[in-house]
Design a protein around this motif. Sequence first.
Motif, mmCIF file in Angstrom:
data_model
loop_
_atom_site.group_PDB
_atom_site.id
_atom_site.type_symbol
_atom_site.label_atom_id
_atom_site.label_comp_id
_atom_site.label_asym_id
_atom_site.label_seq_id
_atom_site.Cartn_x
_atom_site.Cartn_y
_atom_site.Cartn_z
ATOM 1 N N ASP A 113 0.950 -0.881 0.152
ATOM 2 C CA ASP A 113 0.518 -0.372 0.084
ATOM 3 C C ASP A 113 0.757 1.126 0.161
ATOM 4 O O ASP A 113 0.451 2.399 -0.292
ATOM 5 C CB ASP A 113 -1.059 -0.164 1.441
ATOM 6 N N GLU A 114 2.094 1.309 -0.170
ATOM 7 C CA GLU A 114 3.121 2.243 0.345
ATOM 8 C C GLU A 114 4.202 2.799 -1.443
ATOM 9 O O GLU A 114 4.660 1.835 -1.557
ATOM 10 C CB GLU A 114 4.312 1.702 1.777
ATOM 11 N N PRO A 115 2.864 3.374 -1.856
ATOM 12 C CA PRO A 115 3.736 3.888 -2.816
ATOM 13 C C PRO A 115 5.064 4.192 -3.075
ATOM 14 O O PRO A 115 5.965 3.643 -3.858
ATOM 15 C CB PRO A 115 3.288 5.237 -3.248
ATOM 16 N N GLY A 116 6.288 4.907 -2.003
ATOM 17 C CA GLY A 116 6.941 4.709 -2.485
ATOM 18 C C GLY A 116 7.771 3.742 -2.008
ATOM 19 O O GLY A 116 9.549 2.783 -2.390
ATOM 20 N N ILE A 117 7.995 2.020 -1.394
ATOM 21 C CA ILE A 117 8.291 1.222 -1.388
ATOM 22 C C ILE A 117 7.861 0.031 -2.972
ATOM 23 O O ILE A 117 8.837 -0.315 -3.331
ATOM 24 C CB ILE A 117 7.037 0.124 -0.122
ATOM 25 N N ARG A 118 6.769 0.601 -3.483
ATOM 26 C CA ARG A 118 6.060 0.082 -4.993
ATOM 27 C C ARG A 118 7.626 0.424 -5.894
ATOM 28 O O ARG A 118 7.920 -0.220 -6.404
ATOM 29 C CB ARG A 118 5.217 0.517 -5.158
ATOM 30 N N ARG A 119 7.753 1.515 -5.335
ATOM 31 C CA ARG A 119 8.493 2.148 -6.696
ATOM 32 C C ARG A 119 9.657 2.260 -6.502
ATOM 33 O O ARG A 119 10.898 1.454 -7.545
ATOM 34 C CB ARG A 119 8.523 4.035 -6.408
ATOM 35 N N ILE A 120 10.144 1.951 -4.862
ATOM 36 C CA ILE A 120 11.889 1.146 -5.068
ATOM 37 C C ILE A 120 12.111 -0.234 -4.667
ATOM 38 O O ILE A 120 12.658 -0.867 -6.256
ATOM 39 C CB ILE A 120 12.298 1.549 -3.766
ATOM 40 N N ARG B 116 3.906 -22.108 2.777
ATOM 41 C CA ARG B 116 5.708 -22.288 1.750
ATOM 42 C C ARG B 116 5.993 -20.537 1.133
ATOM 43 O O ARG B 116 6.157 -20.570 0.101
ATOM 44 C CB ARG B 116 5.206 -22.952 0.711
ATOM 45 N N ALA B 117 5.280 -19.769 2.250
ATOM 46 C CA ALA B 117 5.719 -18.239 1.875
ATOM 47 C C ALA B 117 7.398 -18.397 2.478
ATOM 48 O O ALA B 117 8.004 -18.598 3.012
ATOM 49 C CB ALA B 117 5.179 -17.747 1.859
ATOM 50 N N PHE B 118 7.697 -16.877 1.935
ATOM 51 C CA PHE B 118 9.098 -16.662 2.281
ATOM 52 C C PHE B 118 9.200 -15.215 3.126
ATOM 53 O O PHE B 118 8.828 -14.531 2.944
ATOM 54 C CB PHE B 118 10.556 -16.545 1.530
ATOM 55 N N LEU B 119 9.545 -14.535 4.657
ATOM 56 C CA LEU B 119 9.835 -13.936 5.435
ATOM 57 C C LEU B 119 10.470 -12.802 5.399
ATOM 58 O O LEU B 119 11.455 -13.401 5.982
ATOM 59 C CB LEU B 119 9.116 -14.153 7.116
ATOM 60 N N PHE B 120 10.332 -11.203 4.632
ATOM 61 C CA PHE B 120 11.460 -9.991 4.843
ATOM 62 C C PHE B 120 11.184 -10.033 5.645
ATOM 63 O O PHE B 120 9.103 -9.399 5.505
ATOM 64 C CB PHE B 120 11.898 -10.244 3.321
ATOM 65 N N TYR B 121 11.395 -8.642 6.074
ATOM 66 C CA TYR B 121 12.250 -7.378 7.116
ATOM 67 C C TYR B 121 11.828 -6.498 6.274
ATOM 68 O O TYR B 121 12.960 -5.890 6.016
ATOM 69 C CB TYR B 121 12.129 -7.274 8.218
ATOM 70 N N LYS B 122 11.718 -5.375 6.270
ATOM 71 C CA LYS B 122 11.385 -4.282 5.340
ATOM 72 C C LYS B 122 12.899 -3.548 5.376
ATOM 73 O O LYS B 122 13.637 -3.361 4.477
ATOM 74 C CB LYS B 122 10.656 -3.572 4.703
ATOM 75 N N PRO B 123 13.525 -3.934 6.429
ATOM 76 C CA PRO B 123 14.875 -3.053 6.693
ATOM 77 C C PRO B 123 16.345 -3.844 5.988
ATOM 78 O O PRO B 123 16.877 -3.408 5.376
ATOM 79 C CB PRO B 123 15.102 -2.873 8.086
ATOM 80 N N GLU B 124 15.774 -4.860 5.520
ATOM 81 C CA GLU B 124 16.376 -5.740 5.367
ATOM 82 C C GLU B 124 17.279 -5.472 3.529
ATOM 83 O O GLU B 124 18.036 -5.868 3.331
ATOM 84 C CB GLU B 124 15.776 -7.328 5.204
ATOM 85 N N GLY B 125 16.413 -4.807 2.570
ATOM 86 C CA GLY B 125 16.118 -4.282 1.465
ATOM 87 C C GLY B 125 15.951 -5.285 1.010
ATOM 88 O O GLY B 125 15.895 -6.807 0.902
ATOM 89 N N PHE B 126 15.883 -4.078 -0.206
ATOM 90 C CA PHE B 126 15.328 -5.237 -2.090
ATOM 91 C C PHE B 126 16.787 -5.907 -2.473
ATOM 92 O O PHE B 126 16.645 -6.746 -3.118
ATOM 93 C CB PHE B 126 14.766 -4.270 -3.244
ATOM 94 N N SER B 127 17.769 -6.018 -1.956
ATOM 95 C CA SER B 127 19.166 -6.179 -2.494
ATOM 96 C C SER B 127 19.102 -8.172 -1.625
ATOM 97 O O SER B 127 19.169 -9.148 -2.726
ATOM 98 C CB SER B 127 20.541 -6.173 -1.629
ATOM 99 N N ALA B 128 18.982 -8.384 -0.588
ATOM 100 C CA ALA B 128 18.792 -9.708 -0.340
ATOM 101 C C ALA B 128 17.632 -10.273 -0.591
ATOM 102 O O ALA B 128 17.464 -11.216 -1.176
ATOM 103 C CB ALA B 128 18.191 -9.523 1.306
ATOM 104 N N ILE B 129 16.285 -9.650 -0.935
ATOM 105 C CA ILE B 129 15.367 -9.815 -1.621
ATOM 106 C C ILE B 129 15.555 -10.688 -2.988
ATOM 107 O O ILE B 129 15.259 -11.049 -2.807
ATOM 108 C CB ILE B 129 13.469 -9.009 -1.714
ATOM 109 N N ILE B 130 16.054 -9.812 -3.576
ATOM 110 C CA ILE B 130 16.507 -10.069 -5.263
ATOM 111 C C ILE B 130 17.176 -11.177 -5.315
ATOM 112 O O ILE B 130 17.195 -12.193 -6.060
ATOM 113 C CB ILE B 130 17.144 -9.125 -5.555
#
Length: 121
Positions: free
Chosen positions: A4-11, A94-108
């Motif tokens: 729901d946060e446009p900034g998070i979607r944009r990043i 069967r999903a995986f949990l990430f906390y937003k401070p981990e950053g998108f690099s870790a997610i990628i």
Amino acid sequence: MLDDEPGIRRIGRRFLEAAGYGCVEAASIDAAIEILRTTKVIAAILDVRLPGEHSGLDMLVAFREIDEFKTIPILIMTGGAVTETEAADITRHRAFLFYKPEGFSAIINFLDQLTGRDRRH
């Protein structure tokens, strides 16, 4: 990406596209469902907390009930804590949990592993 946060979607879009992934964005579950009617996805990134009566975990359950989405990688993001029940639901579906401070690099990097992509070459 459902957040729901446009900034998070944009990043998130910038990181995903820089890594060679396409990205569709939705601010609500209704918008996400509409997108999924016309767009093929190979993975999903869902925010746990959304305004309104439904959460990203509701979307996770909905994904797993649709044949074409039963096995795709689903990454759950949150900026806050999750309850034990929520953590159990994430694991059960069967999903995986990430906390937003981990950053998108870790997610990628994690998404690359899940999809079998190797960007080292």
